[in-house]
Motif scaffolding. Structure first.
Motif, short mmCIF file in Angstrom:
data_model
loop_
_atom_site.label_atom_id
_atom_site.label_comp_id
_atom_site.label_asym_id
_atom_site.label_seq_id
_atom_site.Cartn_x
_atom_site.Cartn_y
_atom_site.Cartn_z
N ASN A 173 0.80 -1.22 0.00
CA ASN A 173 0.00 0.00 0.00
C ASN A 173 0.84 1.27 0.00
O ASN A 173 0.30 2.36 0.20
CB ASN A 173 -0.92 0.02 1.24
N GLU A 174 2.14 1.13 -0.21
CA GLU A 174 2.99 2.31 -0.15
C GLU A 174 2.82 3.16 -1.41
O GLU A 174 2.28 2.73 -2.42
CB GLU A 174 4.46 1.90 0.00
N ILE A 175 3.32 4.39 -1.34
CA ILE A 175 3.27 5.29 -2.48
C ILE A 175 4.12 4.70 -3.61
O ILE A 175 5.26 4.32 -3.40
CB ILE A 175 3.83 6.67 -2.08
N PRO A 176 3.58 4.58 -4.85
CA PRO A 176 4.39 4.06 -5.95
C PRO A 176 5.70 4.84 -6.08
O PRO A 176 5.71 6.07 -6.04
CB PRO A 176 3.48 4.26 -7.18
N GLN A 177 6.77 4.09 -6.23
CA GLN A 177 8.10 4.69 -6.18
C GLN A 177 8.74 4.71 -7.56
O GLN A 177 8.79 3.69 -8.24
CB GLN A 177 9.00 3.88 -5.22
N GLY A 178 9.22 5.87 -8.00
CA GLY A 178 9.98 5.95 -9.23
C GLY A 178 11.32 5.23 -9.09
O GLY A 178 11.83 5.04 -7.99
N ALA A 196 3.14 -5.29 20.21
CA ALA A 196 2.55 -6.01 19.07
C ALA A 196 3.67 -6.57 18.21
O ALA A 196 4.77 -6.02 18.16
CB ALA A 196 1.67 -5.08 18.24
N ILE A 197 3.38 -7.67 17.53
CA ILE A 197 4.28 -8.19 16.50
C ILE A 197 3.67 -7.86 15.15
O ILE A 197 2.53 -8.24 14.87
CB ILE A 197 4.51 -9.70 16.63
N ASP A 198 4.42 -7.14 14.32
CA ASP A 198 3.94 -6.70 13.02
C ASP A 198 4.31 -7.72 11.95
O ASP A 198 5.26 -8.49 12.09
CB ASP A 198 4.56 -5.34 12.69
N ASP A 199 3.54 -7.72 10.86
CA ASP A 199 3.87 -8.49 9.65
C ASP A 199 4.02 -9.98 9.91
O ASP A 199 4.88 -10.64 9.31
CB ASP A 199 5.15 -7.96 9.00
N LEU A 246 -1.15 -9.44 17.67
CA LEU A 246 -0.52 -10.05 16.50
C LEU A 246 -1.11 -9.40 15.26
O LEU A 246 -2.33 -9.46 15.04
CB LEU A 246 -0.76 -11.56 16.46
N LYS A 247 -0.26 -8.77 14.45
CA LYS A 247 -0.73 -8.12 13.23
C LYS A 247 -0.33 -8.99 12.04
O LYS A 247 0.86 -9.23 11.81
CB LYS A 247 -0.13 -6.72 13.10
N PHE A 248 -1.34 -9.46 11.32
CA PHE A 248 -1.07 -10.40 10.23
C PHE A 248 -0.85 -9.68 8.92
O PHE A 248 -1.58 -8.76 8.56
CB PHE A 248 -2.20 -11.44 10.13
N ASP A 249 0.18 -10.12 8.21
CA ASP A 249 0.67 -9.42 7.04
C ASP A 249 -0.36 -9.42 5.91
O ASP A 249 -1.20 -10.32 5.80
CB ASP A 249 1.96 -10.10 6.55
N ILE A 250 -0.24 -8.41 5.07
CA ILE A 250 -1.13 -8.26 3.92
C ILE A 250 -1.13 -9.49 3.02
O ILE A 250 -2.13 -9.80 2.38
CB ILE A 250 -0.74 -6.99 3.13
N ILE A 280 -4.93 -8.47 14.60
CA ILE A 280 -5.24 -7.37 13.69
C ILE A 280 -4.85 -7.82 12.28
O ILE A 280 -3.70 -8.20 12.04
CB ILE A 280 -4.48 -6.08 14.05
N ALA A 281 -5.79 -7.79 11.35
CA ALA A 281 -5.51 -8.13 9.95
C ALA A 281 -5.13 -6.85 9.21
O ALA A 281 -5.88 -5.88 9.23
CB ALA A 281 -6.72 -8.79 9.30
N GLU A 282 -3.97 -6.86 8.56
CA GLU A 282 -3.48 -5.67 7.86
C GLU A 282 -3.80 -5.75 6.37
O GLU A 282 -3.89 -6.83 5.78
CB GLU A 282 -1.97 -5.54 8.03
#
Length: 458
Positions: A142-147, A338-341, A360-364, A395-397
């Motif tokens: 979901n990040e900003i598209p990067q050149g 929390a544990i991310d990703d 617990l945050k589950f990765d995309i 938490i579902a990301e």
């Protein structure tokens, strides 16, 4: 020819093709085109080399993952082939230095009766670079598209009668590599100066993304997402933090972002949590458990119980002794962890066992199209049961569609965040308490007392 012999020959051909043609892009490797280039040079035709290096100095593959990076290589291939069709001769070759390489080669000759000299070759290279810079974008979740900052160089292939032509071709490639290496060094210096400016000027932008209760739409908290200033090379958070790690300034950057995120928490509602990312390096920073952090939290009207530090494992945790000591100190103050990703990168069951997280945050990657994947649903349901047993909340990301939302809610996942609910945004006023429009609810949002009661029951 017998069927057996046919299949033997076919297997040998496929094996040979695997050595000469890249399976991802379909482009030939240098050994597959060097004979044609040699003949053109032997016939007295001038040949120029345009060299593109996609990866060096950018760490794109390690940042965005090899699948995304392979798609980017296909984008580059399509752009190069289109450019050849518009600006080059059909005889001009597009190749890679080797199978699975990310170094692109264009061998170009005269066209339309024009000769080929350094000036014309430079114009072609600049035209190609401008075309690629305008078209190529790498998207990281979901990040900003990067050149893409391509390293691009060119040189005429000079034929020396005393040197075998093939070796002259390889020498030209090495010559242009050296040119590109200098380009990367200059670019690295400019980026380092920009990062130092950001740190000195405290020029970071904090955007907040809501974490939503899936049963009723109440906003449980907000994750603070940090980036460089708009329009800057570091507007993409992954590029910013990756470069800070590379230049060993990650701890200073995280201190700055952490402080800015806490100060912005003054706009959050009473029961709402603030989630702050911390890398493995950041978690062994003594300032994380300093009196100054606690003072900042209370200065904005919050308490330690309102703050959740997320273990974001951009790199593996290696200093476990220091890491455990910081965790113990954070919990002693009253902060949550929390544990991310989960399901990506270095996050693992070992980390769960060591951290004993509150969330617990589950990765995309586990959430994407979960309504279409029985395997993902079964896996996530198992992890929800695990979380319940260790008294952690899930938490579902990265929720992006109504189908994913309904699937997660039906599975009993308590919390989620993602573009389906809201994009990360700067808080210009008090944070909302409810996302009623996404839950088909009408009327006034629950008052603070009701919100507090429900949040306490989660």
């Amino acid at each position: 020819m017998s069927d057996q012999r046919y299949w033997e020959l076919r297997a040998e051909w496929l094996k040979l093709r695997g050595y000469l043609f890249d399976p991802n892009t379909g482009l030939p490797a240098l050994p597959a085109v060097i004979e044609d280039v040699r003949r053109r040079l032997e016939d007295g035709e001038p040949v120029g080399l345009i060299y593109l290096d996609l990866a060096s100095g950018e760490r794109l593959e390690s940042i965005c993952g090899w699948q995304t990076y392979d798609r980017l290589l296909k984008q580059v291939t399509a752009a190069l082939l289109e450019f050849r069709g518009r600006a080059l001769s059909p005889r001009d070759a597009v190749a890679l230095t080797a199978v699975r390489s990310d170094e692109f080669l264009l061998f170009v000759g005269p066209r339309d009766g024009q000769g080929l000299d350094e000036r014309r070759l430079t114009r072609l290279r600049e035209k190609l670079a401008e075309d690629l810079y305008g078209r190529l974008r790498v998207e990281m979740d979901n990040e900003i598209p990067q050149g893409i900052a391509l390293a691009c160089g060119s040189a005429l292939v000079h034929v020396d009668p005393t040197v075998r032509i093939e070796r002259s071709i390889y020498q030209s490639i090495e010559q242009v590599r050296t040119i590109c290496r200098r380009q990367r060094e200059r670019r690295h210096g400019l980026r380092l100066n920009e990062l130092r400016r950001i740190l000195a000027a405290r020029d970071v932008v904090i955007r907040y993304q809501p974490i939503v209760r899936l049963d009723d739409g109440l906003i449980h908290g907000f994750e603070a997402l940090s980036s460089g200033p708009s329009g800057d090379i570091f507007e993409n958070p992954e590029m910013l933090f990756s470069f800070a790690e590379e230049t060993e300034q990650i701890v200073e950057l995280e201190r700055l972002c952490r402080l800015a995120a806490i100060r912005g928490a003054a706009r959050l509602g009473g029961p709402q949590k603030l989630f702050i990312n911390c890398s493995a390096h950041g978690f062994v920073d003594p300032e994380l458990v300093s009196a100054g952090i606690l003072d900042e939290v209370r200065r904005v009207g919050r308490e330690p119980r309102d703050i959740v530090f997320e273990v974001t494992e951009r790199v593996a945790i290696t200093e476990w002794k220091e890491f455990r000591a910081i965790l113990t100190a954070l919990r002693g103050i009253g902060f949550a962890i929390a544990i991310d990703d989960m399901g990506a990168g270095y996050s693992s069951l070992q980390t769960v066992a060591e951290v004993e997280p509150d969330y617990l945050k589950f990765d995309i990657s586990l959430v994407r199209d979960i309504h279409l994947s029985p395997i993902k649903r079964n896996l996530l349901e198992t992890l929800v049961v695990l979380a319940d047993k260790i008294h952690a909340r899930v938490i579902a990301e990265g929720v992006e569609s109504v189908e994913e939302f309904h699937a997660l809610r039906a599975m009993g996942v308590p919390f989620a965040q993602g573009f389906y609910f809201a994009v990360p945004a700067v808080l210009d006023g008090p944070a909302p308490s409810h996302l009623r429009e996404r839950f088909g609810l009408a009327g006034a949002a629950p008052g603070p007392a009701e919100h507090e009661r429900r949040s306490a029951g989660t």
